[in-house]
Design a protein around this motif. Structure first.
Motif, PDB file in Angstrom:
ATOM      1  N   GLU A 237     -17.259  18.842  17.943  1.00  0.00           N
ATOM      2  CA  GLU A 237     -17.379  18.152  16.667  1.00  0.00           C
ATOM      3  C   GLU A 237     -18.685  17.347  16.651  1.00  0.00           C
ATOM      4  N   LEU A 238     -19.257  17.205  15.467  1.00  0.00           N
ATOM      5  CA  LEU A 238     -20.490  16.431  15.317  1.00  0.00           C
ATOM      6  C   LEU A 238     -20.386  15.528  14.102  1.00  0.00           C
ATOM      7  N   GLU A 239     -20.575  14.235  14.331  1.00  0.00           N
ATOM      8  CA  GLU A 239     -20.713  13.274  13.242  1.00  0.00           C
ATOM      9  C   GLU A 239     -22.183  12.878  13.202  1.00  0.00           C
ATOM     10  N   PHE A 240     -22.905  13.496  12.277  1.00  0.00           N
ATOM     11  CA  PHE A 240     -24.352  13.315  12.220  1.00  0.00           C
ATOM     12  C   PHE A 240     -24.692  12.019  11.492  1.00  0.00           C
ATOM     13  N   ASN A 241     -25.585  11.226  12.076  1.00  0.00           N
ATOM     14  CA  ASN A 241     -25.978   9.941  11.516  1.00  0.00           C
ATOM     15  C   ASN A 241     -27.494   9.854  11.390  1.00  0.00           C
ATOM     16  N   PRO A 242     -28.007   9.325  10.293  1.00  0.00           N
ATOM     17  CA  PRO A 242     -29.428   8.960  10.286  1.00  0.00           C
ATOM     18  C   PRO A 242     -29.691   7.984  11.439  1.00  0.00           C
ATOM     19  N   GLN A 243     -30.862   8.074  12.024  1.00  0.00           N
ATOM     20  CA  GLN A 243     -31.116   7.317  13.247  1.00  0.00           C
ATOM     21  C   GLN A 243     -30.967   5.811  13.068  1.00  0.00           C
TER      22      GLN A 243
ATOM     23  N   GLY B 268     -26.660  10.692  -1.870  1.00  0.00           N
ATOM     24  CA  GLY B 268     -27.030  11.960  -2.498  1.00  0.00           C
ATOM     25  C   GLY B 268     -27.123  13.124  -1.540  1.00  0.00           C
ATOM     26  N   THR B 269     -26.744  12.913  -0.275  1.00  0.00           N
ATOM     27  CA  THR B 269     -26.787  13.979   0.726  1.00  0.00           C
ATOM     28  C   THR B 269     -25.383  14.182   1.302  1.00  0.00           C
ATOM     29  N   VAL B 270     -25.250  15.146   2.213  1.00  0.00           N
ATOM     30  CA  VAL B 270     -23.948  15.394   2.845  1.00  0.00           C
ATOM     31  C   VAL B 270     -23.489  14.189   3.668  1.00  0.00           C
ATOM     32  N   ILE B 271     -24.433  13.330   4.064  1.00  0.00           N
ATOM     33  CA  ILE B 271     -24.083  12.130   4.815  1.00  0.00           C
ATOM     34  C   ILE B 271     -23.141  11.239   4.004  1.00  0.00           C
ATOM     35  N   ALA B 272     -23.283  11.274   2.683  1.00  0.00           N
ATOM     36  CA  ALA B 272     -22.510  10.390   1.814  1.00  0.00           C
ATOM     37  C   ALA B 272     -21.133  10.938   1.461  1.00  0.00           C
ATOM     38  N   GLU B 273     -20.866  12.168   1.802  1.00  0.00           N
ATOM     39  CA  GLU B 273     -19.594  12.785   1.413  1.00  0.00           C
ATOM     40  C   GLU B 273     -18.408  12.075   2.054  1.00  0.00           C
ATOM     41  N   GLY B 274     -17.422  11.729   1.220  1.00  0.00           N
ATOM     42  CA  GLY B 274     -16.208  11.082   1.693  1.00  0.00           C
ATOM     43  C   GLY B 274     -16.338   9.604   1.965  1.00  0.00           C
ATOM     44  N   LYS B 275     -17.507   9.014   1.673  1.00  0.00           N
ATOM     45  CA  LYS B 275     -17.711   7.590   1.931  1.00  0.00           C
ATOM     46  C   LYS B 275     -17.699   6.798   0.620  1.00  0.00           C
ATOM     47  N   GLU B 276     -17.341   5.537   0.744  1.00  0.00           N
ATOM     48  CA  GLU B 276     -17.297   4.661  -0.423  1.00  0.00           C
ATOM     49  C   GLU B 276     -18.712   4.430  -0.968  1.00  0.00           C
ATOM     50  N   HIS B 277     -18.844   4.519  -2.287  1.00  0.00           N
ATOM     51  CA  HIS B 277     -20.113   4.246  -2.959  1.00  0.00           C
ATOM     52  C   HIS B 277     -19.985   2.937  -3.755  1.00  0.00           C
ATOM     53  N   LYS B 278     -21.058   2.165  -3.769  1.00  0.00           N
ATOM     54  CA  LYS B 278     -21.042   0.916  -4.518  1.00  0.00           C
ATOM     55  C   LYS B 278     -22.446   0.607  -5.012  1.00  0.00           C
ATOM     56  N   GLU B 279     -22.525  -0.015  -6.181  1.00  0.00           N
ATOM     57  CA  GLU B 279     -23.831  -0.355  -6.746  1.00  0.00           C
ATOM     58  C   GLU B 279     -24.176  -1.815  -6.494  1.00  0.00           C
ATOM     59  N   PHE B 280     -25.426  -2.033  -6.113  1.00  0.00           N
ATOM     60  CA  PHE B 280     -25.995  -3.366  -5.959  1.00  0.00           C
ATOM     61  C   PHE B 280     -27.344  -3.353  -6.675  1.00  0.00           C
ATOM     62  N   GLY B 281     -27.502  -4.207  -7.676  1.00  0.00           N
ATOM     63  CA  GLY B 281     -28.775  -4.270  -8.389  1.00  0.00           C
ATOM     64  C   GLY B 281     -29.166  -2.962  -9.042  1.00  0.00           C
ATOM     65  N   GLY B 282     -28.182  -2.204  -9.483  1.00  0.00           N
ATOM     66  CA  GLY B 282     -28.463  -0.936 -10.134  1.00  0.00           C
ATOM     67  C   GLY B 282     -28.745   0.208  -9.189  1.00  0.00           C
ATOM     68  N   GLN B 283     -28.647  -0.025  -7.882  1.00  0.00           N
ATOM     69  CA  GLN B 283     -28.885   1.003  -6.882  1.00  0.00           C
ATOM     70  C   GLN B 283     -27.567   1.370  -6.179  1.00  0.00           C
ATOM     71  N   THR B 284     -27.416   2.652  -5.853  1.00  0.00           N
ATOM     72  CA  THR B 284     -26.201   3.116  -5.193  1.00  0.00           C
ATOM     73  C   THR B 284     -26.339   3.027  -3.673  1.00  0.00           C
ATOM     74  N   TYR B 285     -25.302   2.515  -3.046  1.00  0.00           N
ATOM     75  CA  TYR B 285     -25.251   2.392  -1.597  1.00  0.00           C
ATOM     76  C   TYR B 285     -23.959   3.038  -1.092  1.00  0.00           C
ATOM     77  N   ILE B 286     -23.952   3.428   0.177  1.00  0.00           N
ATOM     78  CA  ILE B 286     -22.736   3.960   0.789  1.00  0.00           C
ATOM     79  C   ILE B 286     -22.292   3.047   1.918  1.00  0.00           C
ATOM     80  N   LEU B 287     -20.987   3.039   2.146  1.00  0.00           N
ATOM     81  CA  LEU B 287     -20.417   2.201   3.190  1.00  0.00           C
ATOM     82  C   LEU B 287     -20.418   2.938   4.527  1.00  0.00           C
TER      83      LEU B 287
END
Length: 235
Positions: free
Chosen positions: A96-102, A126-145
């Motif tokens: 199994e691989l859980e790929f993370n940005p460095q 906006g990438t596969v990294i964000a799939e299944g994760k909570e999304h939230k907006e701060f200052g009009g920008q989208t972030y993932i948890l």
């Protein structure tokens, strides 16, 4: 004060290993790899390990040793491009691989060490990294948890430490050894040189000894991941 210095990596890991555990491993490429601890883990025979590490070593060295012995079931990594056995196991569905940005992986370790269960980041939106994760907006920008990493065990390698665990990492080895050391419930650190308290410049210490539970001194192999040289010029 409890004695933190052990005679070998096997002794330092005694009583800490069990099947299915999560291990945070320091190192960056082939720099600063806790190779003595990795060898001791291999020899212990524990299996179904999840390992959080910047990379998976190479064939026959670093975490590649545990991949070859089939003791790792899952890797949480950011770069795995130098390990043919890793590629084979992953593509065949054996690993199994859980790929993370460095940067995300480093921050997940740092967060765990600071007792922070999660944080929001724009990296991966906006990438596969964000799939299944909570999304939230701060200052009009989208972030993932992203969740902090709380490992059962941290294995790291330092250049120099005193007997209380205050440690100095040398150059590139500082990158992931520092956050990895802090996020483990127990941290076992192997060191090139152990000195007495007071012999290290307090301003040069990267990791306070409060994070380090067990120490072992040993000899380490110095490898170059990609040796690049220019052709000799004709005289």
């Amino acid at each position: 004060m409890a004695n933190k210095v052990y005679n070998s990596a096997a002794e330092a890991l005694d009583g800490l290993l069990h099947d299915g555990m999560l291990i945070a491993a320091g190192g960056f490429g082939l720099c600063g790899i806790p190779e003595l601890c990795i060898a001791a883990i291999r020899d212990s025979g524990v299996k179904n390990l999840t390992v959080a590490s910047n990379n998976a070593g190479v064939d026959g060295f670093g975490l590649g040793v545990l991949l070859e012995s089939r003791q790792v079931k899952k890797m949480m990594s950011s770069y795995v491009g130098e390990n043919a056995e890793f590629m084979r196991q992953y593509l065949s569905g054996e690993l199994e691989l859980e790929f993370n940005p460095q940067g995300t992986l480093a921050e997940r370790m740092r967060a765990g060490g600071a007792g922070i269960p999660g944080f929001y980041t724009k990296t991966g939106v906006g990438t596969v990294i964000a799939e299944g994760k909570e999304h939230k907006e701060f200052g009009g920008q989208t972030y993932i948890l992203e969740e902090g990493i709380f490992a059962d065990l941290a294995i790291v390698k330092a250049w120099k430490a005193d007997t209380t665990g205050n440690a100095i990492f040398r150059k590139t080895a500082r990158n992931f050894n520092l956050p990895a050391a802090t996020c483990g419930k127990v941290c076992v650190m192997e060191v090139e040189e152990i000195v007495e308290p007071g012999q290290l410049d307090a301003d040069a210490i990267h990791l306070p000894g409060i994070y380090v539970h067990r120490l072992v001194q040993g000899k380490h192999e110095k490898r170059i991941e990609q040796r690049t040289v220019r052709k000799r010029e004709a005289s």
